[in-house]
Design a protein around this motif. Structure first.
Motif, short mmCIF file in Angstrom:
data_model
loop_
_atom_site.label_atom_id
_atom_site.label_comp_id
_atom_site.label_asym_id
_atom_site.label_seq_id
_atom_site.Cartn_x
_atom_site.Cartn_y
_atom_site.Cartn_z
N VAL A 174 -1.20 3.19 -3.52
CA VAL A 174 -2.14 4.23 -3.12
C VAL A 174 -2.44 5.06 -4.36
O VAL A 174 -1.53 5.39 -5.12
N ALA A 175 -3.71 5.41 -4.59
CA ALA A 175 -4.07 6.14 -5.80
C ALA A 175 -5.04 7.27 -5.49
O ALA A 175 -6.13 7.04 -4.94
N ASP A 176 -4.63 8.50 -5.83
CA ASP A 176 -5.51 9.69 -5.78
C ASP A 176 -6.19 9.87 -4.42
O ASP A 176 -7.41 10.10 -4.35
N ARG A 228 -7.45 2.97 -2.65
CA ARG A 228 -8.33 4.12 -2.87
C ARG A 228 -9.31 4.26 -1.71
O ARG A 228 -9.74 3.27 -1.13
N ILE A 229 -9.68 5.49 -1.41
CA ILE A 229 -10.69 5.73 -0.38
C ILE A 229 -12.07 5.52 -0.99
O ILE A 229 -12.43 6.17 -1.97
N THR A 254 1.03 2.13 3.93
CA THR A 254 1.69 3.00 2.96
C THR A 254 1.31 4.46 3.19
O THR A 254 2.16 5.35 3.18
N LEU A 255 0.01 4.71 3.44
CA LEU A 255 -0.43 6.07 3.73
C LEU A 255 0.24 6.61 5.00
O LEU A 255 0.64 7.77 5.05
N LEU A 256 0.35 5.76 6.01
CA LEU A 256 0.97 6.19 7.26
C LEU A 256 2.44 6.55 7.02
O LEU A 256 2.93 7.55 7.55
N ARG A 257 3.15 5.76 6.21
CA ARG A 257 4.55 6.06 5.89
C ARG A 257 4.67 7.39 5.13
O ARG A 257 5.59 8.16 5.36
N LEU A 258 3.72 7.66 4.26
CA LEU A 258 3.72 8.94 3.55
C LEU A 258 3.47 10.09 4.51
O LEU A 258 4.13 11.14 4.43
#
Length: 258
Positions: free
Chosen positions: A23-25, A224-225, A48-52
């Motif tokens: 995941v970046a920025d 990245r989004i 990964t975002l969900l885990r964060l």
């Protein structure tokens, strides 16, 4: 404007020993009572975002905030408050429930682990949670193998909502279910959102489910989004070529032949 309940502030994350970040920025926020979908291909960084967001991993850079306060995994008191407010529903209703335990014990687990109920006070709350998801109270005495896939996912949702969380995070909550059952679970999640004011963050590759459940959508490519906004706009008139390819890849039934 309603203040965000969950927020990612320029978050990056790299697995140990990995060169490129998963995941970046990433900067995202979701307001109380609203819903956000994270979509993209496998490996895009959604889980990964969900885990964060769940506080199960620490960002390499940036911060994850809950009610404006940065989550600090080493702060037990803070994380305990967060766990009372945020719960998760996982992808597979067959593997996420312990087959050796009765449903009542499974659903009561968050109440016990968070110190929200005793052995005496837990059963009425478990019964209410099961009723809320459309299961009879006697389901508490049965085992997971006695239920269908859709019913098991209802058990998982009851477990996630028994402690009245403010935030529900869902990782592909209907992908393991057949089409008909998906509709009933999506309807249930919409009902819980509407009646209990739940904030929902959902990872999904099923754009039809996203359109049915989430007001906003963020599209990830390689961590990245690339696009984020109102779901109808993102899916109906995508601005980024990657989003357009995702939408175009959705299978469609062929029309009748003349």
């Amino acid at each position: 404007m309603t203040a965000p309940v969950l927020e990612l502030d320029e978050v990056s994350f790299a697995h140990r020993g990995s060169g490129a970040p998963a995941v970046a920025d990433v900067s995202l926020s979701v307001a109380a009572g609203r819903s956000l979908a994270l979509v993209g291909e496998s490996g895009a960084g959604k889980t990964t975002l969900l885990r964060l967001l769940l506080g199960l991993a620490r960002p390499t850079e940036g911060a994850v905030r809950f009610d404006g306060e940065a989550l600090r995994l080493g702060d037990r008191q803070l994380m305990r408050r967060f766990r009372r407010s945020a719960q998760c529903v996982f992808q597979d209703p067959y593997s996420s429930l312990d087959p050796r335990r009765r449903v009542g014990s499974i659903v009561a687990e968050p109440l016990r682990s968070l110190g929200l109920a005793t052995r005496r006070t837990a059963p009425p709350r478990v019964a209410a949670a099961l009723e809320r998801v459309g299961l009879p109270a006697d389901a508490a005495e049965r085992y997971p193998h006695e239920f269908s896939g859709g019913q098991r996912q209802r058990v998982a949702i009851a477990r996630a909502t028994v402690c009245d969380p403010r935030v529900l995070l869902a990782d592909e909550p209907v992908s393991a279910l057949d089409v008909t059952t998906r509709v009933t679970v999506v309807d249930l999640l919409n009902e819980l959102k509407r009646e209990h004011g739940l904030t929902l963050v959902m990872v999904s590759h099923d754009l039809s489910v996203v359109a049915s459940l989430c007001e906003r959508t963020a599209v990830l490519e390689h961590g990245r989004i690339v696009e984020e906004g109102d779901t109808g706009q993102v899916l109906g008139a995508p601005a980024h070529p990657y989003t357009a390819r995702l939408v175009a890849s959705v299978p469609r039934l062929p029309g009748p032949r003349g």
